[in-house]
Design a protein around this motif. Sequence first.
Motif, short mmCIF file in Angstrom:
data_model
loop_
_atom_site.label_atom_id
_atom_site.label_comp_id
_atom_site.label_asym_id
_atom_site.label_seq_id
_atom_site.Cartn_x
_atom_site.Cartn_y
_atom_site.Cartn_z
N LYS A 5 0.89 -1.31 0.02
CA LYS A 5 -0.03 0.08 -0.02
C LYS A 5 1.00 1.35 0.14
CE LYS A 5 -3.35 2.34 3.07
NZ LYS A 5 -4.07 2.18 4.27
N HIS A 6 1.89 1.02 0.76
CA HIS A 6 2.87 2.51 0.82
C HIS A 6 3.91 2.44 -0.42
CE1 HIS A 6 1.00 3.90 4.33
NE2 HIS A 6 1.12 2.51 5.16
N LEU A 7 4.19 1.24 -0.93
CA LEU A 7 5.54 1.14 -1.80
C LEU A 7 5.24 1.65 -3.01
CD1 LEU A 7 8.05 0.04 -2.08
CD2 LEU A 7 7.14 -2.30 -3.25
N ALA A 8 3.73 1.58 -3.57
CA ALA A 8 3.47 2.28 -5.04
C ALA A 8 3.60 3.69 -4.78
CB ALA A 8 2.31 1.86 -5.37
N PRO A 9 2.92 4.43 -3.87
CA PRO A 9 3.23 5.93 -3.86
C PRO A 9 4.59 6.30 -3.71
CG PRO A 9 1.50 5.16 -2.27
CD PRO A 9 2.13 4.03 -2.77
N ALA A 10 5.33 5.53 -2.78
CA ALA A 10 6.88 5.87 -2.42
C ALA A 10 7.50 5.86 -3.78
CB ALA A 10 7.65 5.17 -1.62
N VAL A 11 7.61 4.93 -4.67
CA VAL A 11 8.05 4.82 -6.14
C VAL A 11 7.58 5.86 -6.97
CG1 VAL A 11 8.23 3.28 -8.25
CG2 VAL A 11 8.42 1.93 -5.73
N LEU A 12 6.32 6.15 -7.06
CA LEU A 12 5.87 7.40 -7.94
C LEU A 12 6.21 8.75 -7.41
CD1 LEU A 12 1.97 6.11 -8.42
CD2 LEU A 12 3.95 6.51 -10.01
N VAL A 13 6.51 8.95 -6.01
CA VAL A 13 7.03 9.99 -5.62
C VAL A 13 8.66 10.14 -5.88
CG1 VAL A 13 7.57 11.36 -3.54
CG2 VAL A 13 5.53 10.55 -3.89
N THR A 14 9.17 9.16 -5.71
CA THR A 14 10.60 9.03 -6.13
C THR A 14 10.86 9.15 -7.62
OG1 THR A 14 10.96 7.60 -4.20
CG2 THR A 14 12.80 7.71 -5.97
N ALA A 15 10.17 8.89 -8.31
CA ALA A 15 10.36 8.85 -9.79
C ALA A 15 9.90 10.09 -10.19
CB ALA A 15 9.28 7.91 -10.74
N ALA A 16 8.80 10.96 -9.66
CA ALA A 16 8.51 12.17 -10.13
C ALA A 16 9.37 13.24 -9.58
CB ALA A 16 7.13 12.59 -9.50
N LEU A 17 9.95 13.10 -8.30
CA LEU A 17 11.01 14.08 -8.05
C LEU A 17 12.40 13.97 -8.60
CD1 LEU A 17 10.44 13.83 -4.11
CD2 LEU A 17 9.98 15.98 -5.58
N THR A 18 12.68 12.79 -9.06
CA THR A 18 13.77 12.58 -9.92
C THR A 18 13.85 13.11 -11.30
OG1 THR A 18 14.50 10.30 -8.61
CG2 THR A 18 15.36 10.58 -10.92
N LEU A 19 12.55 12.76 -11.74
CA LEU A 19 12.56 13.77 -13.21
C LEU A 19 12.40 15.27 -13.19
CD1 LEU A 19 9.89 11.33 -14.94
CD2 LEU A 19 11.94 11.72 -15.74
N LEU A 20 11.57 15.63 -12.02
CA LEU A 20 11.66 16.91 -11.79
C LEU A 20 13.03 17.82 -11.18
CD1 LEU A 20 9.73 19.64 -11.46
CD2 LEU A 20 9.36 18.78 -9.25
N LEU A 21 13.37 17.33 -10.31
CA LEU A 21 14.86 17.83 -9.78
C LEU A 21 16.22 17.30 -10.38
CD1 LEU A 21 13.54 17.73 -5.91
CD2 LEU A 21 13.50 19.28 -7.75
N GLY A 22 15.95 16.12 -10.78
CA GLY A 22 17.32 15.77 -11.50
C GLY A 22 17.24 15.66 -12.99
N VAL A 23 16.40 15.98 -13.61
CA VAL A 23 16.32 16.33 -15.07
C VAL A 23 15.92 17.73 -15.57
CG1 VAL A 23 15.53 15.34 -17.22
CG2 VAL A 23 16.20 13.81 -15.53
N ALA A 24 14.59 17.94 -15.16
CA ALA A 24 13.94 19.20 -15.73
C ALA A 24 14.64 20.38 -15.01
CB ALA A 24 12.56 19.14 -15.27
N TYR A 25 14.77 20.37 -13.70
CA TYR A 25 15.47 21.54 -13.01
C TYR A 25 16.80 21.81 -13.78
CZ TYR A 25 17.50 24.76 -9.38
OH TYR A 25 18.07 25.71 -9.02
N PRO A 26 17.86 20.89 -13.80
CA PRO A 26 19.13 21.20 -14.26
C PRO A 26 19.19 21.73 -15.70
CG PRO A 26 19.13 19.07 -12.89
CD PRO A 26 17.70 19.49 -13.11
N LEU A 27 18.27 21.13 -16.45
CA LEU A 27 17.86 21.52 -17.87
C LEU A 27 17.60 22.91 -18.12
CD1 LEU A 27 16.78 18.43 -19.47
CD2 LEU A 27 19.04 19.24 -20.01
N ALA A 28 16.61 23.13 -17.04
CA ALA A 28 16.07 24.79 -17.16
C ALA A 28 17.11 25.69 -16.80
CB ALA A 28 14.89 24.74 -16.09
N VAL A 29 17.84 25.36 -15.75
CA VAL A 29 18.97 26.32 -15.20
C VAL A 29 20.09 26.27 -16.34
CG1 VAL A 29 20.83 26.50 -13.48
CG2 VAL A 29 18.41 25.84 -12.85
N THR A 30 20.59 25.34 -16.84
CA THR A 30 21.52 25.14 -17.87
C THR A 30 20.81 26.31 -19.03
OG1 THR A 30 22.37 23.15 -17.22
CG2 THR A 30 22.79 23.90 -19.46
N GLY A 31 19.72 25.76 -19.59
CA GLY A 31 19.20 26.55 -20.59
C GLY A 31 19.29 28.29 -20.23
#
Length: 194
Positions: A5-31
């Motif tokens: 019950k808790h594993l699915a939301p934890a995986v989704l939040v980790t994936a979302a934050l990885t995409l947001l803070l690990g990919v989107a944010y660095p690309l935006a700052v670099t751009g």
Amino acid sequence: MKIAKHLAPAVLVTAALTLLLGVAYPLAVTGLARLLFPDQAQGSLLRRGGTVVGSRLLGQPFAGSRYFHPRPSAAGAGYDPMASGGTNLGPTSRKLVIEQVGAAAAAARAERPGTPVPVDLVTSSGSGLDPHLTPAAAEFQVPRVARERGMPEDVVRQLVRRHTKGRQWGVLGEPRVNVLELNLDLDATRPLPP
């Protein structure tokens, strides 16, 4: 199962934050950096004849007495950007006081006996990669550089003054001289024989 019950939301939040803070944010700052500050975002590289000779932001060694020498470096084996950092040696460290600073001060005093040695010629910066000297440290080296290049000291002093930058916005930091830019201008003014 409570774990599922808790594993699915934890995986989704980790994936979302990885995409947001690990990919989107660095690309935006670099751009944005490339758009607003293109020279700095590309490393403030200096080119001569189409070849990169260094960066305005990183110190590098200069061999020979015909050049202005930068601050000593504590980065790796010297001026290694992959090993940036200070020595971690304190003011009571024998290795720092006697072996490093003492040896550098003795060499500088031998070059100009009786002249006070500027502190930045014998101590490294916090990063070990500082590209600047104080105007006093550059002035200390003027007689040697002028003598070795066969130039009048006044001409070399004018080059130092031309490359002396004041405090940022008139209040931050201290006046400074970029060693790489000064040495490149020195080579343009009086080229060395091949």
